[in-house]
Write a protein that holds these residues in place. Structure first.
Motif, PDB file in Angstrom:
ATOM      1  N   VAL A 135     -57.671  42.100  89.955  1.00  0.00           N
ATOM      2  CA  VAL A 135     -56.230  42.123  90.173  1.00  0.00           C
ATOM      3  C   VAL A 135     -55.902  41.687  91.599  1.00  0.00           C
ATOM      4  CG1 VAL A 135     -55.809  43.972  88.479  1.00  0.00           C
ATOM      5  CG2 VAL A 135     -56.260  44.563  90.866  1.00  0.00           C
ATOM      6  N   PRO A 136     -54.683  41.211  91.818  1.00  0.00           N
ATOM      7  CA  PRO A 136     -54.249  40.942  93.194  1.00  0.00           C
ATOM      8  C   PRO A 136     -53.848  42.256  93.866  1.00  0.00           C
ATOM      9  CG  PRO A 136     -52.498  40.391  91.664  1.00  0.00           C
ATOM     10  CD  PRO A 136     -53.694  40.771  90.831  1.00  0.00           C
ATOM     11  N   VAL A 141     -62.215  39.218  96.191  1.00  0.00           N
ATOM     12  CA  VAL A 141     -61.840  39.797  94.901  1.00  0.00           C
ATOM     13  C   VAL A 141     -61.435  41.251  95.116  1.00  0.00           C
ATOM     14  CG1 VAL A 141     -64.147  40.654  94.242  1.00  0.00           C
ATOM     15  CG2 VAL A 141     -62.548  39.959  92.476  1.00  0.00           C
ATOM     16  N   LEU A 142     -60.594  41.753  94.243  1.00  0.00           N
ATOM     17  CA  LEU A 142     -60.278  43.171  94.177  1.00  0.00           C
ATOM     18  C   LEU A 142     -60.454  43.580  92.717  1.00  0.00           C
ATOM     19  CD1 LEU A 142     -57.451  45.081  95.942  1.00  0.00           C
ATOM     20  CD2 LEU A 142     -58.176  45.694  93.659  1.00  0.00           C
ATOM     21  N   LEU A 143     -61.305  44.579  92.488  1.00  0.00           N
ATOM     22  CA  LEU A 143     -61.593  45.047  91.142  1.00  0.00           C
ATOM     23  C   LEU A 143     -61.134  46.487  90.974  1.00  0.00           C
ATOM     24  CD1 LEU A 143     -65.301  43.817  90.743  1.00  0.00           C
ATOM     25  CD2 LEU A 143     -63.214  42.651  89.976  1.00  0.00           C
ATOM     26  N   LEU A 144     -60.636  46.805  89.794  1.00  0.00           N
ATOM     27  CA  LEU A 144     -60.295  48.174  89.434  1.00  0.00           C
ATOM     28  C   LEU A 144     -61.082  48.566  88.192  1.00  0.00           C
ATOM     29  CD1 LEU A 144     -56.383  48.228  89.768  1.00  0.00           C
ATOM     30  CD2 LEU A 144     -58.068  49.167  91.385  1.00  0.00           C
ATOM     31  N   LEU A 145     -61.466  49.828  88.134  1.00  0.00           N
ATOM     32  CA  LEU A 145     -61.992  50.408  86.906  1.00  0.00           C
ATOM     33  C   LEU A 145     -60.823  51.129  86.251  1.00  0.00           C
ATOM     34  CD1 LEU A 145     -65.431  52.009  87.901  1.00  0.00           C
ATOM     35  CD2 LEU A 145     -64.982  49.746  86.987  1.00  0.00           C
ATOM     36  N   ILE A 146     -60.538  50.765  85.020  1.00  0.00           N
ATOM     37  CA  ILE A 146     -59.403  51.321  84.285  1.00  0.00           C
ATOM     38  C   ILE A 146     -59.935  52.215  83.169  1.00  0.00           C
ATOM     39  CG2 ILE A 146     -57.355  50.764  82.906  1.00  0.00           C
ATOM     40  CD1 ILE A 146     -57.147  49.798  85.815  1.00  0.00           C
ATOM     41  N   GLU A 147     -59.372  53.412  83.073  1.00  0.00           N
ATOM     42  CA  GLU A 147     -59.711  54.347  82.014  1.00  0.00           C
ATOM     43  C   GLU A 147     -58.414  54.859  81.401  1.00  0.00           C
ATOM     44  OE1 GLU A 147     -62.976  57.562  82.203  1.00  0.00           O
ATOM     45  OE2 GLU A 147     -61.122  58.586  82.808  1.00  0.00           O
TER      46      GLU A 147
END
Length: 171
Positions: free
Chosen positions: A12-13, A57-63
């Motif tokens: 994501v940005p 990069v920017l990463l998220l872990l989504i739950e």
């Protein structure tokens, strides 16, 4: 027996609304640990440094549709990515999510051609220090010294790639 919730990794940005808890909690946490407003430190690097166009990069872990952990990297030099903003939501700690974020960032850095990772963490973040050492990072400081006398604690890790036989080899 119950199954573990599924985690989804998304790129994501910084402007994505789901990033807001990451930035808020990191700023609050740094402010508590270091006794000053640390939100400005998070604004130190322009958002575009964390985009693919600039080598980041920017990463998220989504739950269950919500961000539970995340992290980013930016280009440090031609062959090195600098990890930044490693975060686990305060309600989801002690689940190994930070290690998962670091592994996802390592994988993504390798895909993008980086051969080395670099990062610093604050001297008042022993859990981060432990995470990086457990994840195979080399401390670029005297680990026996009082961290408060060092300042930011630098680490590095060299990435590996499969050789022609399919076995991992150090770059």
């Amino acid at each position: 027996m119950t199954s573990a919730p599924e985690l989804t990794v998304v790129e994501v940005p910084v402007s994505d609304a789901r990033v807001e808890p990451l930035l808020r909690e990191l700023g609050d946490e740094y402010s508590r640990r270091y006794g000053r407003d640390a939100h400005a430190e998070l604004a130190r690097y322009p958002d575009e440094e964390f985009t693919a166009a600039h080598g980041g990069v920017l990463l998220l872990l989504i739950e269950d549709g919500e961000p539970v952990a995340g992290g980013a990297f930016r280009r440090y030099d031609e062959s090195t990515a600098e990890l930044k903003r490693i975060w686990t939501h305060s309600a989801h700690r002690r689940r190994g999510l930070a290690r998962r974020v670091v592994a996802e960032l390592e994988r993504e850095a390798g895909v993008r051609g980086y051969r080395r990772l670099y990062l610093t963490t604050g001297p008042r973040q022993p859990e981060a220090r432990g995470l990086y050492l457990a994840a195979g990072y080399t401390a670029l400081f005297d680990t026996e010294a009082d961290p408060e006398t060092i300042g930011p604690l630098p680490f590095e890790k060299h990435l590996v790639e499969p050789d022609h036989t399919g076995k991992a080899s150090t770059l």
